[in-house]
Write an enzyme that holds these catalytic residues in place. Sequence first.
Site: not given
Ligand code: 0CM
Ligand code: SF4
Length: 324
Positions: A142, A181
């Site tokens: 990200e 985020t």
């Molecule tokens: O950003 P993160 O490493 O928490 O990603 P994820 O795939 O575990 O969770 C969902 C998201 C986003 C953006």
């Molecule tokens: Fe990532 Fe939050 Fe979007 Fe879920 S809602 S995909 S945790 S930014």
Amino acid sequence: MNAPLQTAARPDERPALTLLIAAPRGFCAGVDRAIEIVERALERYGPPVYVRHEIVHNRYVVDGLKAKGAVFVEELDAVPDGAPVVFSAHGVPKAVPAEAERRGLDYLDATCPLVSKVHRQAERQIEAGRHILFIGHKGHPEVVGTMGQVPEGTMTLVETIDDVAGLAFSTEEPLAYLTQTTLSVEDTRNIVAALQERFPQIVGPRAEDICYATSNRQAAVKAIAPDSDLVLVIGAPNSSNSLRLVEVAERCGTAARLIQRADDIEPEWLEGIGTVGLTAGASAPETLVREVVDRLSQWRTVEEHTLVTAEEKMVFKLPRQLAD
Ligand code: 0CM
Ligand code: SF4
């Protein structure tokens, strides 16, 4: 692999275990949408559908989509000409869709709308002539994606509160901050306060960029951790939001473990433990939560309690190409 049979006591001998399950936990709206985009793409184009990076950071989800014909790659040069490709929920640098267009690839963007919102804010701050201080974890996709929305040298990564002291900007320079985020709500608040103290002129987003799912899951862990002897967080080691849940539990003074699935639980972890807290990161499916409950129930007489700290109703629209 299931735990060795000899460790499972007969049902009547199983000692009691209180299980505090956090809610909200598990899939968020961005993850639901990203997985649905890959599934619909598979229906529409037929396999193989290429996916750039893990669609979300969860091996169970990725393996399930692989079984349906998705092919996961890290870069577009691994996508053959003419094949459809989906970009992961974490977002991509601008160069990626530009390259897909140049090659005439059919691409679908599964970037979470809350990540895209940060991308647009970054563009706006650059247009307004500000340098951006971006709070995030180096190397996370990200962060790579968001930093890739703006010209090189216009965004500086800030990872910790200690980084703030080392920033070589004056109090005259136009500055803005934005954040990844999936950060720790507490750490981010402290970093933002340090930035504001050092650079009173800095501007930031109206509401913080940490998404609703990240902050709700952290608040939910805070509610269960103080009453737990051990907190289990279902999530992947590369899942930022899941790692933050482990930290939150530990900061409440409770031991916490990140597990990918039930097989990762060592029976010794439960020795002398009367209450286990359980949660799951935003990319971990509920099936894995049930799998963990079932595993614990093989060893102990489990009494489940779910602690609800927020209701989530967020749903994101699919990209135009798939919405029918
Ligand atoms: O950003 P993160 O490493 O928490 O990603 P994820 O795939 O575990 O969770 C969902 C998201 C986003 C953006
Ligand atoms: Fe990532 Fe939050 Fe979007 Fe879920 S809602 S995909 S945790 S930014």
